[in-house]
Design a protein around this motif. Sequence first.
Motif, PDB file in Angstrom:
ATOM      1  N   THR A  77       0.837  -1.203   0.000  1.00  0.00           N
ATOM      2  CA  THR A  77       0.000   0.000   0.000  1.00  0.00           C
ATOM      3  C   THR A  77       0.870   1.251   0.000  1.00  0.00           C
ATOM      4  OG1 THR A  77      -0.038   0.296   2.393  1.00  0.00           O
ATOM      5  CG2 THR A  77      -1.670  -1.236   1.446  1.00  0.00           C
ATOM      6  N   ARG A  78       0.206   2.392   0.033  1.00  0.00           N
ATOM      7  CA  ARG A  78       0.952   3.659   0.076  1.00  0.00           C
ATOM      8  C   ARG A  78       1.729   3.811   1.376  1.00  0.00           C
ATOM      9  NH1 ARG A  78      -2.343   8.748  -0.973  1.00  0.00           N
ATOM     10  NH2 ARG A  78      -0.192   9.413  -1.282  1.00  0.00           N
ATOM     11  N   LYS A  79       1.296   3.078   2.394  1.00  0.00           N
ATOM     12  CA  LYS A  79       1.989   3.139   3.693  1.00  0.00           C
ATOM     13  C   LYS A  79       3.052   2.058   3.817  1.00  0.00           C
ATOM     14  CE  LYS A  79      -0.302   6.583   5.312  1.00  0.00           C
ATOM     15  NZ  LYS A  79      -1.677   6.492   5.805  1.00  0.00           N
ATOM     16  N   SER A  80       3.316   1.375   2.693  1.00  0.00           N
ATOM     17  CA  SER A  80       4.364   0.363   2.691  1.00  0.00           C
ATOM     18  C   SER A  80       5.679   0.998   2.252  1.00  0.00           C
ATOM     19  CB  SER A  80       3.995  -0.783   1.744  1.00  0.00           C
ATOM     20  OG  SER A  80       2.769  -1.368   2.128  1.00  0.00           O
ATOM     21  N   LEU A  81       6.768   0.303   2.579  1.00  0.00           N
ATOM     22  CA  LEU A  81       8.094   0.860   2.324  1.00  0.00           C
ATOM     23  C   LEU A  81       8.869   0.020   1.314  1.00  0.00           C
ATOM     24  CD1 LEU A  81      10.654   2.636   3.069  1.00  0.00           C
ATOM     25  CD2 LEU A  81      11.061   0.973   4.919  1.00  0.00           C
ATOM     26  N   LEU A  82       9.304   0.658   0.244  1.00  0.00           N
ATOM     27  CA  LEU A  82      10.171  -0.008  -0.726  1.00  0.00           C
ATOM     28  C   LEU A  82      11.613   0.422  -0.446  1.00  0.00           C
ATOM     29  CD1 LEU A  82      10.313  -1.836  -3.262  1.00  0.00           C
ATOM     30  CD2 LEU A  82      10.200   0.251  -4.633  1.00  0.00           C
ATOM     31  N   ILE A  83      12.476  -0.561  -0.254  1.00  0.00           N
ATOM     32  CA  ILE A  83      13.895  -0.251   0.000  1.00  0.00           C
ATOM     33  C   ILE A  83      14.721  -0.699  -1.204  1.00  0.00           C
ATOM     34  CG2 ILE A  83      15.889  -0.622   1.503  1.00  0.00           C
ATOM     35  CD1 ILE A  83      13.930  -1.426   3.744  1.00  0.00           C
ATOM     36  N   GLY A  84      15.338   0.237  -1.876  1.00  0.00           N
ATOM     37  CA  GLY A  84      16.216  -0.072  -3.002  1.00  0.00           C
ATOM     38  C   GLY A  84      17.620  -0.324  -2.486  1.00  0.00           C
ATOM     39  N   LEU A  85      18.099  -1.550  -2.672  1.00  0.00           N
ATOM     40  CA  LEU A  85      19.428  -1.946  -2.195  1.00  0.00           C
ATOM     41  C   LEU A  85      20.280  -2.305  -3.409  1.00  0.00           C
ATOM     42  CD1 LEU A  85      21.314  -3.019   0.231  1.00  0.00           C
ATOM     43  CD2 LEU A  85      20.282  -5.253  -0.247  1.00  0.00           C
ATOM     44  N   GLY A  86      21.203  -1.441  -3.774  1.00  0.00           N
ATOM     45  CA  GLY A  86      22.031  -1.740  -4.941  1.00  0.00           C
ATOM     46  C   GLY A  86      22.702  -0.500  -5.506  1.00  0.00           C
ATOM     47  N   GLY A  87      23.198  -0.638  -6.720  1.00  0.00           N
ATOM     48  CA  GLY A  87      23.831   0.490  -7.398  1.00  0.00           C
ATOM     49  C   GLY A  87      22.784   1.433  -7.971  1.00  0.00           C
ATOM     50  N   GLY A  88      23.235   2.349  -8.816  1.00  0.00           N
ATOM     51  CA  GLY A  88      22.349   3.370  -9.357  1.00  0.00           C
ATOM     52  C   GLY A  88      21.195   2.831 -10.182  1.00  0.00           C
ATOM     53  N   VAL A  89      21.409   1.697 -10.826  1.00  0.00           N
ATOM     54  CA  VAL A  89      20.317   1.108 -11.600  1.00  0.00           C
ATOM     55  C   VAL A  89      19.159   0.752 -10.670  1.00  0.00           C
ATOM     56  CG1 VAL A  89      19.627  -0.946 -12.908  1.00  0.00           C
ATOM     57  CG2 VAL A  89      21.726   0.269 -13.517  1.00  0.00           C
ATOM     58  N   VAL A  90      19.490   0.078  -9.579  1.00  0.00           N
ATOM     59  CA  VAL A  90      18.453  -0.334  -8.628  1.00  0.00           C
ATOM     60  C   VAL A  90      17.838   0.883  -7.927  1.00  0.00           C
ATOM     61  CG1 VAL A  90      18.076  -1.485  -6.405  1.00  0.00           C
ATOM     62  CG2 VAL A  90      19.311  -2.680  -8.228  1.00  0.00           C
ATOM     63  N   THR A  91      18.660   1.846  -7.507  1.00  0.00           N
ATOM     64  CA  THR A  91      18.083   2.989  -6.780  1.00  0.00           C
ATOM     65  C   THR A  91      17.209   3.842  -7.716  1.00  0.00           C
ATOM     66  OG1 THR A  91      20.129   4.308  -7.023  1.00  0.00           O
ATOM     67  CG2 THR A  91      19.881   3.045  -4.992  1.00  0.00           C
ATOM     68  N   ASP A  92      17.592   3.929  -8.990  1.00  0.00           N
ATOM     69  CA  ASP A  92      16.762   4.680  -9.955  1.00  0.00           C
ATOM     70  C   ASP A  92      15.395   4.007 -10.175  1.00  0.00           C
ATOM     71  OD1 ASP A  92      18.600   6.672 -10.355  1.00  0.00           O
ATOM     72  OD2 ASP A  92      18.801   6.377 -12.512  1.00  0.00           O
ATOM     73  N   ILE A  93      15.401   2.693 -10.340  1.00  0.00           N
ATOM     74  CA  ILE A  93      14.108   2.005 -10.551  1.00  0.00           C
ATOM     75  C   ILE A  93      13.296   1.996  -9.281  1.00  0.00           C
ATOM     76  CG2 ILE A  93      12.915  -0.093 -11.318  1.00  0.00           C
ATOM     77  CD1 ILE A  93      15.270  -1.027 -12.684  1.00  0.00           C
ATOM     78  N   ALA A  94      13.962   1.779  -8.155  1.00  0.00           N
ATOM     79  CA  ALA A  94      13.237   1.765  -6.875  1.00  0.00           C
ATOM     80  C   ALA A  94      12.501   3.087  -6.701  1.00  0.00           C
ATOM     81  CB  ALA A  94      14.199   1.512  -5.720  1.00  0.00           C
ATOM     82  N   GLY A  95      13.192   4.189  -6.980  1.00  0.00           N
ATOM     83  CA  GLY A  95      12.582   5.506  -6.841  1.00  0.00           C
ATOM     84  C   GLY A  95      11.417   5.678  -7.797  1.00  0.00           C
ATOM     85  N   PHE A  96      11.615   5.207  -9.019  1.00  0.00           N
ATOM     86  CA  PHE A  96      10.560   5.345 -10.023  1.00  0.00           C
ATOM     87  C   PHE A  96       9.321   4.555  -9.628  1.00  0.00           C
ATOM     88  CE2 PHE A  96       8.605   3.863 -14.068  1.00  0.00           C
ATOM     89  CZ  PHE A  96       8.085   5.091 -14.450  1.00  0.00           C
ATOM     90  N   VAL A  97       9.536   3.310  -9.225  1.00  0.00           N
ATOM     91  CA  VAL A  97       8.403   2.456  -8.843  1.00  0.00           C
ATOM     92  C   VAL A  97       7.707   3.015  -7.598  1.00  0.00           C
ATOM     93  CG1 VAL A  97       7.821   0.191  -7.887  1.00  0.00           C
ATOM     94  CG2 VAL A  97       9.260   0.353  -9.929  1.00  0.00           C
ATOM     95  N   ALA A  98       8.509   3.433  -6.618  1.00  0.00           N
ATOM     96  CA  ALA A  98       7.911   3.953  -5.384  1.00  0.00           C
ATOM     97  C   ALA A  98       7.130   5.241  -5.645  1.00  0.00           C
ATOM     98  CB  ALA A  98       8.989   4.191  -4.331  1.00  0.00           C
ATOM     99  N   SER A  99       7.581   6.038  -6.596  1.00  0.00           N
ATOM    100  CA  SER A  99       6.906   7.318  -6.837  1.00  0.00           C
ATOM    101  C   SER A  99       5.607   7.144  -7.610  1.00  0.00           C
ATOM    102  CB  SER A  99       7.833   8.274  -7.586  1.00  0.00           C
ATOM    103  OG  SER A  99       8.039   7.835  -8.916  1.00  0.00           O
ATOM    104  N   THR A 100       5.480   6.020  -8.310  1.00  0.00           N
ATOM    105  CA  THR A 100       4.318   5.841  -9.177  1.00  0.00           C
ATOM    106  C   THR A 100       3.293   4.847  -8.631  1.00  0.00           C
ATOM    107  OG1 THR A 100       5.717   4.292 -10.402  1.00  0.00           O
ATOM    108  CG2 THR A 100       5.424   6.472 -11.349  1.00  0.00           C
ATOM    109  N   TYR A 101       3.750   3.880  -7.841  1.00  0.00           N
ATOM    110  CA  TYR A 101       2.826   2.875  -7.339  1.00  0.00           C
ATOM    111  C   TYR A 101       1.832   3.534  -6.381  1.00  0.00           C
ATOM    112  CZ  TYR A 101       1.055  -1.390  -5.182  1.00  0.00           C
ATOM    113  OH  TYR A 101       0.242  -2.387  -4.725  1.00  0.00           O
ATOM    114  N   MET A 102       0.574   3.460  -6.700  1.00  0.00           N
ATOM    115  CA  MET A 102      -0.482   4.113  -5.911  1.00  0.00           C
ATOM    116  C   MET A 102      -0.175   5.589  -5.619  1.00  0.00           C
ATOM    117  SD  MET A 102      -1.504   1.063  -3.279  1.00  0.00           S
ATOM    118  CE  MET A 102      -3.212   1.426  -2.939  1.00  0.00           C
TER     119      MET A 102
END
Length: 327
Positions: A77-102
């Motif tokens: 849900t929106r109150k869930s936490l996505l943690i991107g663990l990795g290099g820039g590829v992972v942190t870029d996608i993590a941010g993108f997914v977290a910003s758009t999901y719900m």
Amino acid sequence: MEGLSFGPLSTLPSLVEELNPHRIAFLTNTTVERLWLEKAAEGIEEPIRIVIPDGEEYKSLETAVAIWKRLQEEGFTRKSLLIGLGGGVVTDIAGFVASTYMRGTLLGLVPTTLLAQVDAAIGGKTGVNFNGKNMIGTFYLPNFVLIAQETLSTLPEEEIRNGLGEVAKYALLDRNIYALTRNFEGINETLIKECALFKAEVVEKDLIEGGLRRMLNLGHTAGHAIEKLSGYRIKHGLAVSMGLMVASKVGEELYGFDSGKAEELLGRLGLPTGHPFRAKEILEEMRLDKKAWYGRITFVIPVEIGDVVVEEVDEAVLKRALEATRD
Ligand code: NAD
Ligand code: MG
């Protein structure tokens, strides 16, 4: 920047608890999963583990779709936490997914490459490649960024050097960071910290690149052209290093900048000071880039250590700088 913290991976659970998330998911890649996921997940209760393949080619919408699906299946849900663990590829996608999901979930980043620790994970730019690098993306600030230097212990030398290209950039932009590179014997916590804080501060003053943030493009105008011309065989950080030398020569001609200082700096960090291309080829590549930027290509030019100006540069000046820095 609020939310920027420095410490071992063992401090992750307390950062997570502060956010009181409904659910927690780690996003990482196959390489980092093997090396660091167990340690990172220690003390965190039953996290969802999402593992993507390793490589820039997976920084894609397809990967984002697979992650969105997975989060949905897991009741994220929106109150869930996505943690991107990795290099820039992972942190870029993590941010993108977290910003758009719900329309946005909680986001934490644990960058595990030098480049991500001093650059990619800082500043809120997220994205995926789509007919071009980072063509689809958002600005989204994470709730926390944990910079754990221990994760660099498994990073190949080549990737360290890649990150050092950006460190060299910061050293030219900031006197304090320059001083820290004076007796450089290897990457250390203070240097990482000062670089990350420097970027965070610049971005805090200028999130969407109105002015100040543009200085972070130092070395990148020629750098990008060199990277592209090499068919990406020259890694970003090394191309930036070559680009820093080009910019320094421009600074020398226009403002009397001592390009010897840049050369010494790059030498201390084990970075290249010359590029392998003809001035003409690079200029042509830069012209293509210029089209992509609505005809305005500006150059960040060192005036002295810790001081730059941003302006358009005469092609003749550029050509001389490119010739002077050819290997
Ligand atoms: P990367 O994420 O591909 O990581 C490089 C390699 O190191 C990968 O193979 C990865 O699996 C491996 N790796 C990661 N951590 C490791 C560890 N601790 N030990 C061993 N191996 C490890 O590349 P990168 O250089 O970290 O980041 C490049 C990406 O960052 C590009 O996609 C670029 O566009 C993006 N970027 C974004 C920003 C931004 O502001 N958002 C800024 C700069 C770069
Ligand atoms: Mg860069």
